[in-house]
Design an enzyme around this catalytic site. Structure first.
Site, PDB file in Angstrom:
ATOM      1  N   TRP A 163      48.509  23.602  29.214  1.00  0.00           N
ATOM      2  CA  TRP A 163      47.303  23.509  28.383  1.00  0.00           C
ATOM      3  C   TRP A 163      47.167  22.072  27.894  1.00  0.00           C
ATOM      4  O   TRP A 163      47.906  21.652  27.002  1.00  0.00           O
ATOM      5  CB  TRP A 163      47.391  24.493  27.217  1.00  0.00           C
ATOM      6  N   HIS A 180      42.820  27.876  24.135  1.00  0.00           N
ATOM      7  CA  HIS A 180      42.396  29.176  24.668  1.00  0.00           C
ATOM      8  C   HIS A 180      42.097  30.100  23.491  1.00  0.00           C
ATOM      9  O   HIS A 180      42.341  29.713  22.332  1.00  0.00           O
ATOM     10  CB  HIS A 180      43.458  29.781  25.604  1.00  0.00           C
ATOM     11  N   ARG A 206      40.036  21.625  26.221  1.00  0.00           N
ATOM     12  CA  ARG A 206      41.199  21.043  26.913  1.00  0.00           C
ATOM     13  C   ARG A 206      40.883  19.625  27.336  1.00  0.00           C
ATOM     14  O   ARG A 206      39.744  19.328  27.721  1.00  0.00           O
ATOM     15  CB  ARG A 206      41.577  21.870  28.148  1.00  0.00           C
ATOM     16  N   GLN A 220      35.672  31.220  26.343  1.00  0.00           N
ATOM     17  CA  GLN A 220      36.550  32.272  26.868  1.00  0.00           C
ATOM     18  C   GLN A 220      36.290  33.586  26.144  1.00  0.00           C
ATOM     19  O   GLN A 220      35.707  33.606  25.049  1.00  0.00           O
ATOM     20  CB  GLN A 220      38.019  31.899  26.660  1.00  0.00           C
ATOM     21  N   VAL A 263      52.911  37.044  28.683  1.00  0.00           N
ATOM     22  CA  VAL A 263      52.798  38.360  29.340  1.00  0.00           C
ATOM     23  C   VAL A 263      53.954  38.560  30.322  1.00  0.00           C
ATOM     24  O   VAL A 263      54.530  37.605  30.842  1.00  0.00           O
ATOM     25  CB  VAL A 263      51.453  38.514  30.111  1.00  0.00           C
ATOM     26  N   ALA A 317      46.713  42.259  27.735  1.00  0.00           N
ATOM     27  CA  ALA A 317      45.812  41.220  27.211  1.00  0.00           C
ATOM     28  C   ALA A 317      45.206  40.487  28.395  1.00  0.00           C
ATOM     29  O   ALA A 317      45.771  40.496  29.499  1.00  0.00           O
ATOM     30  CB  ALA A 317      46.586  40.254  26.323  1.00  0.00           C
TER      31      ALA A 317
HETATM   32  C1  YSA Z   1      46.431  35.158  30.081  1.00  0.00           C
HETATM   33  C2  YSA Z   1      47.216  36.258  29.752  1.00  0.00           C
HETATM   34  C3  YSA Z   1      46.911  36.948  28.598  1.00  0.00           C
HETATM   35  O1  YSA Z   1      47.708  38.004  28.200  1.00  0.00           O
HETATM   36  C4  YSA Z   1      45.830  36.593  27.795  1.00  0.00           C
HETATM   37  C5  YSA Z   1      45.055  35.500  28.139  1.00  0.00           C
HETATM   38  C6  YSA Z   1      45.372  34.798  29.288  1.00  0.00           C
HETATM   39  C7  YSA Z   1      44.575  33.596  29.643  1.00  0.00           C
HETATM   40  C8  YSA Z   1      45.187  32.304  29.112  1.00  0.00           C
HETATM   41  N1  YSA Z   1      45.105  32.223  27.683  1.00  0.00           N
HETATM   42  C9  YSA Z   1      44.439  31.153  29.706  1.00  0.00           C
HETATM   43  O2  YSA Z   1      43.781  30.400  29.012  1.00  0.00           O
HETATM   44  N2  YSA Z   1      44.564  31.065  31.028  1.00  0.00           N
HETATM   45  S1  YSA Z   1      43.796  29.980  31.930  1.00  0.00           S
HETATM   46  O3  YSA Z   1      44.184  28.665  31.539  1.00  0.00           O
HETATM   47  O4  YSA Z   1      44.007  30.315  33.311  1.00  0.00           O
HETATM   48  O5  YSA Z   1      42.265  30.160  31.576  1.00  0.00           O
HETATM   49  C10 YSA Z   1      41.639  31.425  31.697  1.00  0.00           C
HETATM   50  C11 YSA Z   1      40.268  31.263  32.265  1.00  0.00           C
HETATM   51  O6  YSA Z   1      39.496  30.387  31.453  1.00  0.00           O
HETATM   52  C12 YSA Z   1      40.253  30.597  33.648  1.00  0.00           C
HETATM   53  O7  YSA Z   1      40.511  31.537  34.648  1.00  0.00           O
HETATM   54  C13 YSA Z   1      38.862  30.087  33.715  1.00  0.00           C
HETATM   55  O8  YSA Z   1      37.955  31.101  34.032  1.00  0.00           O
HETATM   56  C14 YSA Z   1      38.630  29.648  32.275  1.00  0.00           C
HETATM   57  N3  YSA Z   1      38.928  28.222  32.151  1.00  0.00           N
HETATM   58  C15 YSA Z   1      40.128  27.646  31.959  1.00  0.00           C
HETATM   59  N4  YSA Z   1      40.000  26.309  31.872  1.00  0.00           N
HETATM   60  C16 YSA Z   1      38.697  26.050  32.038  1.00  0.00           C
HETATM   61  C17 YSA Z   1      38.006  27.266  32.200  1.00  0.00           C
HETATM   62  N5  YSA Z   1      36.668  27.324  32.370  1.00  0.00           N
HETATM   63  C18 YSA Z   1      36.012  26.168  32.388  1.00  0.00           C
HETATM   64  N6  YSA Z   1      36.594  24.954  32.224  1.00  0.00           N
HETATM   65  C19 YSA Z   1      37.910  24.856  32.043  1.00  0.00           C
HETATM   66  N7  YSA Z   1      38.470  23.680  31.860  1.00  0.00           N
END
Ligand code: YSA
Length: 354
Positions: A163, A180, A206, A220, A263, A317
């Site tokens: 992150w 997130h 981010r 999100q 998770v 989650a």
């Molecule tokens: C995973 C497990 C859990 O039990 C609960 C939540 C999560 C998700 C975790 N918190 C997370 O942020 N994962 S992630 O970094 O892969 O982001 C999740 C989703 O947010 C991505 O699949 C994408 O759809 C979106 N995302 C992430 N970064 C982004 C973005 N969308 C646009 N721009 C970005 N920079």
């Protein structure tokens, strides 16, 4: 007639001729005002003739006075109808120029519409409400404790690098722009006891390079369900139903193993790309699939961290990218279109979704 009377009579004739000649040239109400000032007004020629009578010998005054008064009456009588006509014409012109054209069409007011992402959030909140989830909201400026520590990502854990964090404060308590919506997991579980079923729509940040599917600020939707006997099948069924309601039955979804410290087990959730219909394009990086989010069964460390007993309760989650869901739903091939506020895009969009 005396010499004085003779001179005055010539003077009266001259003023009369000049006044009547000039009268013929008047074309407007303002010409008339000027004429009246020049001949009959307090500083006009006739008035000064009358004033000059005082300098005549007493016996001359009555005759001269009558002649001057006669001139005044004669000019006033010639002037009055002309002035009335010119003033009536001027009034007519003014009324015509100031008239309101009641047949002109009115100006259409510009009516705004909800932003595509707001529309998407409303739709998701509605879908999840039918599945028994309640929407809650949390802070966008967050402590590292909720953003990382309580999610089983302690300081120095290499997963923190995943992150790309924007720090607000590093001295004393570490404060970040939430990377997130997952910090709301611990905040919610600290507040209420199971059964828990919440979703959290909100902005995340981010320090990341932008491209067609990445923004440094994006939206999100977190989901959390904790109860007795919750299984991975509940997670799969929930996301499957959400996708069916949002996209319709034709859009395919995919789960693959993934790793998130909070998770166990973890999965990645993807849908087949709506832009190229799964054939492969720049948006899906030629894979035919676009990642929508991460998910999994809540890690026992996370449950323990908020005072829950992982031997009693368990849960799932997920965290979905709302901008990406909107891209797939509305066939938008670049998520930056949602943030750059091009009024033509927003207007077309509002028209398309009615
Ligand atoms: C995973 C497990 C859990 O039990 C609960 C939540 C999560 C998700 C975790 N918190 C997370 O942020 N994962 S992630 O970094 O892969 O982001 C999740 C989703 O947010 C991505 O699949 C994408 O759809 C979106 N995302 C992430 N970064 C982004 C973005 N969308 C646009 N721009 C970005 N920079």
């Amino acid at each position: 007639m005396t010499t004085i009377q003779h001179g005055l009579s010539r003077e009266i004739d001259t003023v009369r001729r000049e006044a009547l000649d000039h009268l013929d040239t008047l074309r407007s109400a303002s010409d008339a005002t000027l004429w009246e000032g020049a001949f009959l007004g307090p500083k006009g020629q006739v008035t000064s003739l009358l004033r000059g009578l005082g300098t005549l010998p007493a016996e001359e005054r009555p005759i001269a006075g009558r002649a001057a008064q006669q001139l005044r009456d004669e000019l006033a009588a010639a002037f009055a109808p002309l002035r009335d006509r010119l003033e009536t014409e001027a009034l007519g012109l003014r009324l015509a120029s100031e008239a309101v054209d009641v047949s002109l069409p009115g100006r259409k007011p510009t009516i705004g519409a909800a932003h595509p992402i707001s529309t998407m959030i409303d739709e998701l909140v509605e879908i999840f409400a039918l599945l028994g989830f309640q929407a809650v909201f949390g802070p966008e400026v967050e402590t590292a404790r909720y953003n990382f520590d309580l999610l089983n990502i302690p300081a120095e854990h290499p997963a923190r690098d995943v992150w790309d964090t924007i720090h607000v404060q590093t001295d004393g308590e570490e404060i970040v722009l939430r990377t997130h919506t997952s910090p709301m997991q611990a905040r919610t579980m600290e507040r209420i006891q199971p059964p828990v079923r919440v979703i959290v729509p909100g902005v995340s940040f981010r320090f990341e390079a932008q491209d067609a599917s990445h923004e440094w600020q994006f939206t999100q939707l977190e989901g959390l369900a904790v109860d007795r006997n919750i299984t991975m099948a509940d997670l799969k069924g929930t996301l499957q139903e959400m996708a069916r309601q949002l996209f319709g039955p034709e859009r395919r979804i995919r789960f693959r193993c993934d790793y998130f410290p909070f998770v166990e087990p973890g999965v990645e959730f993807a849908v087949d790309c709506a832009i190229c219909k799964g054939r492969g394009c720049r948006v899906c990086k030629h894979t035919g699939w676009l990642e929508m989010g991460g998910a999994g069964m809540v890690h026992p460390h996370v449950l323990r961290g908020v005072g829950y007993d992982p031997d009693e309760v368990c849960g799932f989650a997920f965290g979905l990218g709302i901008d990406r869901l909107a891209m797939m739903k509305y066939g938008v091939d670049d998520l930056r279109a949602f943030a750059n506020n091009d009024i033509r895009f927003l207007r077309d969009f509002a028209r398309a979704i009615g």
